[in-house]
Motif scaffolding. Structure first.
Motif, short mmCIF file in Angstrom:
data_model
loop_
_atom_site.label_atom_id
_atom_site.label_comp_id
_atom_site.label_asym_id
_atom_site.label_seq_id
_atom_site.Cartn_x
_atom_site.Cartn_y
_atom_site.Cartn_z
N CYS A 42 -13.25 10.44 15.59
CA CYS A 42 -12.02 10.85 14.89
C CYS A 42 -12.34 11.97 13.90
O CYS A 42 -13.24 11.83 13.06
N ASP A 43 -11.60 13.07 13.97
CA ASP A 43 -11.83 14.18 13.05
C ASP A 43 -11.47 13.81 11.61
O ASP A 43 -11.96 14.43 10.67
N ASN A 44 -10.61 12.82 11.44
CA ASN A 44 -10.16 12.47 10.10
C ASN A 44 -11.15 11.56 9.38
O ASN A 44 -11.51 11.83 8.24
N CYS A 45 -11.60 10.49 10.04
CA CYS A 45 -12.47 9.52 9.36
C CYS A 45 -13.90 9.51 9.89
O CYS A 45 -14.76 8.81 9.34
N GLN A 46 -14.15 10.24 10.98
CA GLN A 46 -15.48 10.37 11.57
C GLN A 46 -16.00 9.08 12.20
O GLN A 46 -17.19 8.98 12.52
N GLN A 47 -15.12 8.12 12.43
CA GLN A 47 -15.53 6.90 13.11
C GLN A 47 -15.47 7.08 14.62
O GLN A 47 -14.69 7.89 15.14
N ILE A 48 -16.27 6.29 15.32
CA ILE A 48 -16.32 6.35 16.78
C ILE A 48 -15.22 5.48 17.39
O ILE A 48 -14.97 4.35 16.95
N SER A 49 -14.54 6.03 18.42
CA SER A 49 -13.55 5.28 19.18
C SER A 49 -13.84 5.45 20.67
O SER A 49 -14.48 6.42 21.09
N LEU A 50 -13.36 4.51 21.45
CA LEU A 50 -13.50 4.57 22.90
C LEU A 50 -12.15 4.84 23.53
O LEU A 50 -11.14 4.25 23.12
N ALA A 51 -12.14 5.71 24.52
CA ALA A 51 -10.92 6.00 25.27
C ALA A 51 -11.07 5.41 26.67
O ALA A 51 -12.11 5.57 27.32
N LEU A 52 -10.04 4.72 27.12
CA LEU A 52 -10.09 4.01 28.39
C LEU A 52 -8.91 4.37 29.26
O LEU A 52 -7.76 4.34 28.80
N VAL A 53 -9.19 4.72 30.54
CA VAL A 53 -8.14 4.98 31.51
C VAL A 53 -8.45 4.21 32.79
O VAL A 53 -9.61 4.17 33.23
N VAL A 54 -7.43 3.57 33.34
CA VAL A 54 -7.54 2.97 34.67
C VAL A 54 -6.66 3.81 35.58
O VAL A 54 -5.46 3.96 35.34
N SER A 55 -7.24 4.38 36.62
CA SER A 55 -6.53 5.35 37.44
C SER A 55 -6.91 5.22 38.91
O SER A 55 -8.05 4.84 39.22
N PRO A 56 -6.00 5.56 39.81
CA PRO A 56 -6.35 5.59 41.24
C PRO A 56 -7.16 6.83 41.62
O PRO A 56 -7.63 6.92 42.74
N HIS A 57 -7.31 7.76 40.69
CA HIS A 57 -8.01 9.01 40.98
C HIS A 57 -9.46 8.95 40.50
O HIS A 57 -9.75 8.40 39.45
N SER A 58 -10.34 9.56 41.25
CA SER A 58 -11.76 9.59 40.89
C SER A 58 -12.01 10.63 39.80
O SER A 58 -11.49 11.75 39.87
N PRO A 59 -12.82 10.29 38.79
CA PRO A 59 -13.12 11.24 37.71
C PRO A 59 -14.33 12.11 37.98
O PRO A 59 -14.67 12.96 37.17
N HIS A 60 -15.00 11.92 39.10
CA HIS A 60 -16.31 12.53 39.28
C HIS A 60 -16.30 14.05 39.26
O HIS A 60 -17.25 14.68 38.83
N ARG A 61 -15.25 14.67 39.72
CA ARG A 61 -15.25 16.12 39.83
C ARG A 61 -15.02 16.84 38.49
O ARG A 61 -15.44 17.98 38.33
N VAL A 62 -14.35 16.17 37.55
CA VAL A 62 -14.00 16.85 36.30
C VAL A 62 -14.76 16.34 35.09
O VAL A 62 -14.82 17.00 34.06
N GLY A 63 -15.36 15.19 35.17
CA GLY A 63 -16.03 14.61 34.01
C GLY A 63 -15.09 13.72 33.21
O GLY A 63 -13.87 13.88 33.24
N ALA A 64 -15.68 12.79 32.50
CA ALA A 64 -14.89 11.75 31.83
C ALA A 64 -13.96 12.29 30.76
O ALA A 64 -12.80 11.93 30.68
N HIS A 65 -14.48 13.20 29.91
CA HIS A 65 -13.65 13.68 28.81
C HIS A 65 -12.45 14.48 29.33
O HIS A 65 -11.33 14.29 28.86
N GLN A 66 -12.68 15.34 30.30
CA GLN A 66 -11.57 16.11 30.86
C GLN A 66 -10.58 15.18 31.57
O GLN A 66 -9.37 15.38 31.52
#
Length: 220
Positions: A42-66
């Motif tokens: 977080c840019d405001n408090c500098q604490q770590i957070s996790l982002a989670l997506v469940v999707s029918p699409h594969s993430p391998h071609r673009v990378g997790a953050h994108q």
């Protein structure tokens, strides 16, 4: 660009990807769904957070953050979860804060904590009104006898007491449902309205009427 309600500082802030963090791609059994997990700060408090997506699409071609940022508006869950508070106008700050926290607990599924807090808010309300001796049953009945709460609100207060007794005494055998938690919150709101908010509203209306009468009486 990832924007989220941070579960640490409760601010809607930009989330910066952690460059050296590991990411997780998991195919969900034999289904066509992928679980994608990525680490942000977080840019405001500098604490770590996790982002989670469940999707029918594969993430391998673009990378997790994108991949996460491409799904941001629709289906990203952020951990820790930011609870949803509620304001309680005209209620003393220490009580309003605890009542708001009960709503936050409910919003993230912490139902036992929510119900325990509603009971604590009830007892703190009685103490704030000067009833500090005896058990909670006695405190509720004393408020009723003094005319602070009407008969049906006394019954509301006793229902909160019943709902919260297991939490207060450490009896956690039976599960607590979302419906029970919501019910406790509604009942807590009834008590706070009776003791603080409704009298404050009446006082404001009377003040407006008195001001008008004063203005009329001094008009030449």
């Amino acid at each position: 660009m990832a924007i989220a309600l941070c579960g640490w500082c409760r601010t809607r802030a930009h989330m910066t990807p952690e460059k050296d963090s590991s990411t997780t791609y998991t195919k969900r059994g034999r289904s066509d769904e992928f679980t994608v997990l990525a680490v942000y700060r977080c840019d405001n408090c500098q604490q770590i957070s996790l982002a989670l997506v469940v999707s029918p699409h594969s993430p391998h071609r673009v990378g997790a953050h994108q991949f996460i940022e491409g799904h941001e508006a629709a289906s990203v869950s952020w951990l820790p979860t930011a609870g949803t508070p509620r304001s309680f106008d005209d209620v003393p700050q220490h009580l309003a804060s605890a009542a708001s926290e009960a709503h936050e607990c409910n919003s993230i599924g912490a139902y036992r904590a929510a119900i325990a807090l509603t009971r604590s808010v009830l007892e703190a309300t009685a103490k704030d009104q000067g009833y500090t001796s005896g058990n909670l049953v006695s405190k509720i009945d004393q408020m009723h006898s003094a005319g602070i709460i009407r008969t049906h609100i006394k019954e509301v207060a006793h229902e909160i007491r019943h709902l919260g007794n297991d939490m207060a005494h450490g009896d956690f055998v039976d599960p607590v449902s979302a419906e029970e938690s919501e019910m406790a919150l509604v009942l807590m709101g009834e008590v706070l309205s009776e003791v603080y908010q409704s009298p404050a509203r009446v006082a404001r209306v009377r003040a407006v009427r008195a001001a008008k009468q004063q203005a009329t009486s001094t008009t030449p």
